[in-house]
Design a protein around this motif. Structure first.
Motif, mmCIF file in Angstrom:
data_model
loop_
_atom_site.group_PDB
_atom_site.id
_atom_site.type_symbol
_atom_site.label_atom_id
_atom_site.label_comp_id
_atom_site.label_asym_id
_atom_site.label_seq_id
_atom_site.Cartn_x
_atom_site.Cartn_y
_atom_site.Cartn_z
ATOM 1 N N TYR A 123 0.834 -1.190 0.000
ATOM 2 C CA TYR A 123 0.000 0.000 0.000
ATOM 3 C C TYR A 123 0.875 1.248 0.000
ATOM 4 O O TYR A 123 1.896 1.300 0.693
ATOM 5 C CB TYR A 123 -0.891 0.058 1.242
ATOM 6 C CG TYR A 123 -1.873 -1.079 1.377
ATOM 7 C CD1 TYR A 123 -3.153 -0.989 0.851
ATOM 8 C CD2 TYR A 123 -1.509 -2.251 2.049
ATOM 9 C CE1 TYR A 123 -4.066 -2.033 0.988
ATOM 10 C CE2 TYR A 123 -2.410 -3.298 2.195
ATOM 11 C CZ TYR A 123 -3.676 -3.183 1.660
ATOM 12 O OH TYR A 123 -4.567 -4.221 1.803
ATOM 13 N N VAL A 125 0.303 5.136 1.061
ATOM 14 C CA VAL A 125 -0.666 6.011 1.723
ATOM 15 C C VAL A 125 -0.020 7.363 2.010
ATOM 16 O O VAL A 125 1.202 7.471 2.154
ATOM 17 C CB VAL A 125 -1.190 5.378 3.034
ATOM 18 C CG1 VAL A 125 -1.835 4.030 2.763
ATOM 19 C CG2 VAL A 125 -0.082 5.220 4.057
ATOM 20 N N GLU A 132 -5.197 6.077 1.372
ATOM 21 C CA GLU A 132 -4.588 5.230 0.350
ATOM 22 C C GLU A 132 -4.467 5.961 -0.981
ATOM 23 O O GLU A 132 -5.400 6.609 -1.443
ATOM 24 C CB GLU A 132 -5.420 3.961 0.160
ATOM 25 C CG GLU A 132 -4.806 2.986 -0.829
ATOM 26 C CD GLU A 132 -5.610 1.713 -1.006
ATOM 27 O OE1 GLU A 132 -5.623 1.163 -2.128
ATOM 28 O OE2 GLU A 132 -6.239 1.274 -0.009
ATOM 29 N N ARG A 135 -2.407 0.685 -4.524
ATOM 30 C CA ARG A 135 -2.012 -0.609 -3.962
ATOM 31 C C ARG A 135 -1.540 -1.511 -5.092
ATOM 32 O O ARG A 135 -1.939 -1.349 -6.241
ATOM 33 C CB ARG A 135 -3.155 -1.255 -3.186
ATOM 34 C CG ARG A 135 -4.332 -1.680 -4.037
ATOM 35 C CD ARG A 135 -5.357 -2.465 -3.230
ATOM 36 N NE ARG A 135 -6.065 -1.650 -2.246
ATOM 37 C CZ ARG A 135 -6.990 -2.135 -1.416
ATOM 38 N NH1 ARG A 135 -7.278 -3.450 -1.452
ATOM 39 N NH2 ARG A 135 -7.603 -1.344 -0.567
#
Length: 389
Positions: A123, A125, A132, A135
């Protein structure tokens, strides 16, 4: 001998490989062992005015070292969340819920936090808000490493001694794959990046170097070791160092892969060696901490500890270590002779220590994140212990 070590430590460049920015003009970064080269060396900093030691209790175990960047501590927790804590107070800023337990150190670069969980999903972020951005499925992997706009992840197969691994380079801004290469064997560690090369140690102590941009294999140092090796390499001064499951600390020429020397410890070396100017420091599973000459591997001093030790976090002439297994202690040591300057008891087995701006941070398997004055190691006042998130 002590005078020689003391001189080498005092002449070391504190910023070498420490929290290096991933590229020219980019923002601050932080990752496992201080930077993409994993030297364990951190730049000197001044304790913030008004800082008081603190400890925060998270909902589950912290098994990977935190990282500190621009006044925020980022911690991966076994409950599947990445927590952003205020570095001064321990107050929670945000948490990000990933899928599966988080047992690898996150990486921070250019305002983005990179987190990989046991679910095999990586991920990206926002460092400021925990939202987020993208991904990417990468499989069960080691700690992510960022350098020059590329993100490197090493896949760990289920059977490390039988199945092969792979390394992937992704665009750090988008997650788009730039290249992928199969490793000669399984791997159980993260990559190290320095001087345009990526280094990965395999589960049988093989070492491979790739071109960081193209992924071209530059050299491979084979091994037939039977003991599992889980040590992430470190790179400095044209030398790559890595430990093995048989307790050997090996140094290689970073450009050619030629082995320069080997030194023997009493236990398994899973902790990444710390490198400063002409010196190598490493902890093993049940022998303690060793300081060796970076030119020939000659032992300079040994701090015994039957519980073993992490590799030191280094700043200037001091280092901070955590005793492993049942030792449950955070120690400050003198790099010139290995003398213990102070000891702070931990509530459980601890992660490797991290230094930032005069403060040392460590996590524990009890879910505690601890921040103490690096000089004094003074315990948090009762009102600032085990704050809840």
């Amino acid at each position: 001998m002590a005078d020689a070590v003391r001189g080498a430590v005092s002449d070391a460049v504190p910023s070498a490989g420490a929290q290096s920015a991933p590229g020219t003009g980019s923002g601050p970064s932080a990752m496992v062992r201080g930077g993409p080269a994993h030297t364990g060396v951190y730049p000197k900093g001044t304790l913030p005015s008004g800082f008081e030691a603190w400890s925060v209790r998270l909902p589950d175990a912290v098994v990977a070292a935190p990282v500190v960047c621009a006044g925020t501590v980022y911690v991966n927790c076994s409950d599947g969340r990445c927590y952003a804590l205020d570095a001064m107070t321990g107050a929670a800023r945000w948490s990000f819920d990933a899928v599966g337990a988080l047992k690898e150190t996150p990486a921070v670069a250019d305002g983005t936090v990179y987190v990989v969980g046991e679910s095999g999903v990586l991920y990206a972020v926002g460092a400021a808000d925990g939202r987020e951005r993208w991904r990417q499925r990468v499989g069960h992997s080691g700690a992510p490493v960022v350098a020059d706009g590329l993100l490197y992840v090493v896949h760990h197969p289920a059977n490390l001694l039988r199945d092969a691994s792979r390394i992937r380079a992704l665009d750090a801004a988008t997650g788009e794959e730039r290249w992928e290469r199969q490793l000669p064997d399984g791997a159980a560690a993260a990559a190290a990046v320095a001087d345009g090369r990526v280094y990965v140690q395999g589960a049988r102590a093989q070492l491979t170097a790739f071109d960081a941009v193209s992924g071209e294999e530059l050299w491979h140092q084979g091994s037939t070791a039977s003991q599992l090796s889980c040590c992430t390499p470190s790179v400095a001064g044209g030398m790559v160092c890595a430990g093995t499951g048989a307790g050997q600390l090996c140094a290689y020429d970073a450009a050619t892969g030629e082995q320069l020397w080997g030194a023997q410890a009493a236990g398994v070396i899973d902790s990444t060696p710390a490198l400063t100017e002409g010196l190598v420091f490493v902890g093993d599973s049940h022998g303690g901490v060793y300081a060796v000459d970076g030119n020939d591997g000659r032992l300079l001093w040994h701090l015994p500890n039957r519980y073993g030790a992490s590799s030191p976090a280094i700043c200037g002439s001091s280092g901070w270590i955590v005793s492993t297994k049942y030792g449950r202690g955070l120690f400050k040591i003198s790099l010139s002779d290995g003398v213990v300057l102070w000891r702070h008891a931990l509530d459980a087995h601890g992660t490797g220590p991290v230094y930032a701006d005069g403060v040392v941070y460590v996590g524990t398997h009890a879910g505690t994140v601890l921040a103490v004055d690096a000089e004094t190691g003074r315990k948090p006042a009762r009102a600032r212990r085990n704050l809840r998130v």
